[in-house]
Design an enzyme around this catalytic site. Structure first.
Site, PDB file in Angstrom:
ATOM      1  CB  CYS A   1     102.556  84.194 144.909  1.00  0.00           C
ATOM      2  SG  CYS A   1     101.675  82.677 145.211  1.00  0.00           S
TER       3      CYS A   1
ATOM      4  NE  ARG B   1      93.084  79.358 146.060  1.00  0.00           N
ATOM      5  CZ  ARG B   1      93.600  79.882 147.148  1.00  0.00           C
ATOM      6  NH1 ARG B   1      93.195  79.443 148.336  1.00  0.00           N
ATOM      7  NH2 ARG B   1      94.520  80.827 147.077  1.00  0.00           N
TER       8      ARG B   1
ATOM      9  CD  GLN C   1      93.624  85.047 149.178  1.00  0.00           C
ATOM     10  OE1 GLN C   1      92.749  84.343 148.714  1.00  0.00           O
ATOM     11  NE2 GLN C   1      94.181  84.793 150.348  1.00  0.00           N
TER      12      GLN C   1
ATOM     13  CG  ASP D   1      97.334  87.623 147.208  1.00  0.00           C
ATOM     14  OD1 ASP D   1      97.968  87.473 148.255  1.00  0.00           O
ATOM     15  OD2 ASP D   1      97.256  86.759 146.320  1.00  0.00           O
TER      16      ASP D   1
ATOM     17  CG  HIS E   1     102.926  88.552 146.571  1.00  0.00           C
ATOM     18  ND1 HIS E   1     101.691  88.538 145.940  1.00  0.00           N
ATOM     19  CD2 HIS E   1     103.061  87.350 147.177  1.00  0.00           C
ATOM     20  CE1 HIS E   1     101.121  87.360 146.143  1.00  0.00           C
ATOM     21  NE2 HIS E   1     101.924  86.627 146.891  1.00  0.00           N
TER      22      HIS E   1
ATOM     23  CE  LYS F   1     100.050  80.489 157.350  1.00  0.00           C
ATOM     24  NZ  LYS F   1      98.949  79.901 156.571  1.00  0.00           N
TER      25      LYS F   1
ATOM     26  CG  HIS G   1     103.467  84.972 149.857  1.00  0.00           C
ATOM     27  ND1 HIS G   1     102.871  84.482 148.718  1.00  0.00           N
ATOM     28  CD2 HIS G   1     104.754  84.558 149.816  1.00  0.00           C
ATOM     29  CE1 HIS G   1     103.764  83.793 148.027  1.00  0.00           C
ATOM     30  NE2 HIS G   1     104.915  83.813 148.684  1.00  0.00           N
TER      31      HIS G   1
END
Length: 646
Positions: free
Chosen positions: A338, A367, A385, A387, A389, A469, A515
């Protein structure tokens, strides 16, 4: 004496004396309910039967028929286990039990030497005697000083230390049964015999407060249910889960392996890369239709980026950091996409005509997960991910969430994932932004779930610090719940990064930021999917889609010809050339979870055909030409169908 009103689930209201307990309400409703009562529920929170009620409340009585009843039974079984350990090993110190909602309970103990299998057997037998004694549980609210004194007298130094974890102003409660007491929030069942059936499962090591430099503890795991039948069904599920464990199936099917040389990072093998890339390619194939543009952002960034996003302060210990070559330069390895996507947005001026701007990225993330928490592919340090946005005008949010539901439905359908339940996670205690903005965002998400045609559950206080979320919770074949897809309204990043666009009025406005992830962490999804399917993937995703099984060596020539035909159509195919019986070859292909086998014998060779045999289909298909098979297979694979091949 003053009165309070207790509103029941059926809408009725009972007038009760102030200070009446939850159990007294159950007694007032009826003796049958009072006998079955395990706990209460006020505003969605479990409470103890012995809790006095001081104000008007809406109350539900929890019994073994309630899904949360099992949590109360297991939590009570924890105390019985700790009591049994203390009776058999008087010098042991007791730490704490489990705090999540799984079907296990646990307690950590400081002991001189590890527990043996014989010890566990003795503990379980002692627990059975405690349960059979039908001892009632008690609840006391005490002062911090009183609690400190009582546990110090018992030699429970770990408990004395845990007292410091309880914030000022929070009731300190001690629960007991018989001579045993423990520092605990509860709730607990009425009597020990309401713990219907239990079994101790395993022992492992742990560390005091998770500090590897601190004292090493022994952790005993167990499970408990209201009845022996429920326990037996659960134990059967455990055995099935062991068979389906992705850490076992992954190496068996040559998908991946883990090695201590790179903790928390999988080594993907060729078969695994087919699954890995197949999932990515599938999601990417839908990008044009849903308006996503693929980007790639740097894996290394100066710490200033993460200070702007807030991750530096919130998740510093969960990221990898090192000094750069420039003086004073601190670099962070990307743990999330992000912040980079915010940088892409503000890299040039934006207009309302650019919105919605949908970015997607599948790059690797890292991580700094603690080594003790790593678990196959479900908890890793290196991951991709799924992912995306979305930057849009505020009044476009609902439409974008609706498109997310469409995308998710198509992907889950192709993977054979059904029965998904949807929840909205709401504002936690610590959050960024204003409560008013959070309330509005939560209402928007709830309405989006309902508009998509789904009931909306609430996970109170479980949102991330920056965004409410929607969570898509999937129950696998073993009944375990997993959160897969998510979409969040970011309450912080647009402001922190100073994101702006020129609106229809010619003025500057702040965009809404969403997200979204459909699969989530690809590693974790692959682990879940392996265990759900036991590695039996739909044919479009299977590493080897077709196995050609010539019955004897004289059938090899036709087998190779069929292989070339299938390869030319892009079908992943192998020929089993071994001098083994047909039965052996079929069993091996079944073990390798190959969806389709083609038997080739004299008749097939003479006719120029093949005889398909599908996994899980009892009746074999009739002989077909390779060209006919390719046409059927190609259509099935291209449309990413599940189930048998028509």
């Amino acid at each position: 004496m003053s009165e309070i009103n207790v509103r029941l689930p059926d809408g009725k209201t009972l007038a009760m004396s102030t200070g009446s307990t939850v159990f007294s309400v159950a007694e007032r409703i009826g003796p049958g309910l009072a006998k079955a009562a395990l706990a209460g529920r006020i505003d969605g929170k479990l409470v103890d039967l012995r809790l006095p009620l001081a104000t008007d409340v809406s109350l539900e009585i929890v019994t073994a028929k309630d899904a949360q009843g099992a949590e109360v039974i297991r939590h009570s079984a924890e105390h019985v286990m700790a009591d049994a350990v203390k009776r058999l090993f008087p010098d042991v110190q007791i730490d704490v039990g489990r705090t999540d909602h799984s079907e296990k309970f646990q307690y950590d103990f400081l002991v001189d030497s590890p527990f043996t299998p014989d010890d566990i057997e003795r503990i379980e037998k002692e627990m059975q005697e405690i349960v059979a004694s039908k001892v009632p549980f008690t609840r006391e609210v005490v002062s911090r000083e009183e609690a400190r004194r009582r546990f110090a007298e018992l030699g429970e130094d770990l408990k004395v230390s845990r007292l410091d974890d309880i914030p000022d102003g929070v009731d300190i409660t001690i629960f007991g049964h018989g001579k045993f007491i423990d520092l605990c929030r509860g709730p607990h069942v009425q009597r020990t015999d309401q713990i219907g059936a239990f079994q101790l499962l395993e022992v492992s090591g742990s560390y005091w407060r998770g500090d590897e430099g601190g004292p090493k503890l022994q952790r005993i795991y167990g499970t408990a249910f209201a009845s022996r039948k429920e326990l037996r069904a659960h134990l059967d599920r455990i055995e099935e889960a062991k068979k389906r464990d992705h850490r076992r199936i992954g190496p068996q099917l040559d998908l991946f392996f883990m090695d201590p040389v790179s903790p928390g990072a999988p080594f993907y093998l060729p078969n695994g890369m087919i699954v890995y890339n197949g999932l990515i390619e599938f999601v990417k194939s839908l990008y044009p239709e849903y308006g996503y543009q693929e980007v790639m952002t740097p894996i290394l960034n100066r710490s200033e980026l993460f200070k702007t996003s807030g991750h530096y302060y919130k998740f510093h210990d969960d990221m990898f950091w090192f000094a750069g070559s420039d003086e004073g330069e601190e670099l962070g390895v990307k743990a999330m996409n992000c912040p980079g996507h915010c940088e892409v947005f503000r890299s040039r001026k934006r207009s309302y005509r650019d919105l919605p701007l949908r970015m997607a990225e599948f790059s690797r993330l890292h991580r700094n997960e603690r080594s003790g928490t790593l678990n196959g592919l479900t908890r890793v340090r290196s991951m991709a991910q799924d992912d995306g946005h979305i930057f849009c005008e505020p009044d476009q949010v609902a439409a974008e969430v609706g498109r997310f539901f469409e995308l998710m439905s198509r992907i889950y359908s192709a993977l054979g994932l059904g029965g998904v339940e949807f929840y909205v996670s709401t504002r936690p205690e610590e959050f960024l932004g204003s409560p008013e903005d959070w309330d509005a965002a939560e209402k928007t998400l709830i309405s989006c779930v309902e508009a998509a045609g789904y009931p909306c559950g609430i996970k109170k206080g479980e949102a991330a610090f920056y965004a409410p979320k929607i969570e898509a919770d999937f129950r696998d074949v073993l009944g375990r719940a997993w959160t897969l897809g998510t979409i969040q309204i970011d309450m912080a990043a647009p402001g922190r990064f100073g994101l702006e666009y020129i609106g229809r009025d010619g003025e500057k406005h702040q965009p809404a930021m969403l997200h979204r992830a459909v699969l989530g962490s690809l590693e974790r999804f692959i682990a879940i999917y392996i265990e759900h399917t036991a590695g039996d993937f739909p044919i479009w995703l299977a590493p080897v889609q077709v196995a050609i099984l010539p019955i004897t060596e004289r059938h090899q020539l036709h087998a190779e010809s069929v292989k070339r035909t299938l390869l030319a159509a892009g079908i992943r195919v192998e020929v089993d050339e071994r001098s083994e019986t047909l039965g052996f070859k079929i069993r091996d292909a079944e073990t390798r979870k190959i969806p389709l086998m083609l038997i080739i014998g004299d008749r097939e060779q003479e006719d120029g055909t093949v005889s398909p045999r599908q996994r899980h289909v009892k009746k074999n298909d009739g002989a077909v030409t390779p060209e006919e098979l390719v046409a059927r297979l190609s259509e099935h694979i291209a449309e990413r169908r599940t189930g048998s091949i028509a």
